[in-house]
Write a protein that holds these residues in place. Structure first.
Motif: not given
Length: 109
Positions: A74-80
């Motif tokens: 649930i939610g938007k993807p993010y990058y590390l």
């Protein structure tokens, strides 16, 4: 309509200015033999780890982890991203700042 006709004629001038004795371009020479067309070692290796709460895509070059894309259920993807190469990952907002200038270590002691 009267103003459009001169604009169209002016735009067509380069076509009329071409001469009929155009020569074809020479063939492109092949690359030197020592230059490889494809280096598999430089391609990133992507490992996908799926869990109930999230999906992680781990990007490695030559076995070194440099980026992780986390896609929560649930939610938007993010990058590390490991920007310095020291193993410390920071969150990067690729959507808001897609440009990442190259950074090299010029001198260290």
């Amino acid at each position: 309509m009267r103003r459009l006709l001169p604009v169209l004629l002016f735009a067509a001038l380069p076509v009329w200015a071409q001469k009929g004795d155009l020569q074809p371009l020479p063939a492109v020479p092949p690359p030197p033999p020592e230059m490889e067309a494809f280096d598999a070692a430089l391609e990133p290796q992507v490992t996908i780890v799926k869990k109930e709460a999230e999906t992680r895509e781990e990007y490695r070059i030559k076995g070194k982890l440099y980026m992780v894309k986390v896609t929560p259920s649930i939610g938007k993807p993010y990058y590390l991203i490991d920007r310095q190469g020291d193993g410390k990952f920071v969150e990067a907002d690729i959507a808001q700042n897609p440009v990442r200038p190259p950074m090299w270590v010029i001198y260290s002691w």
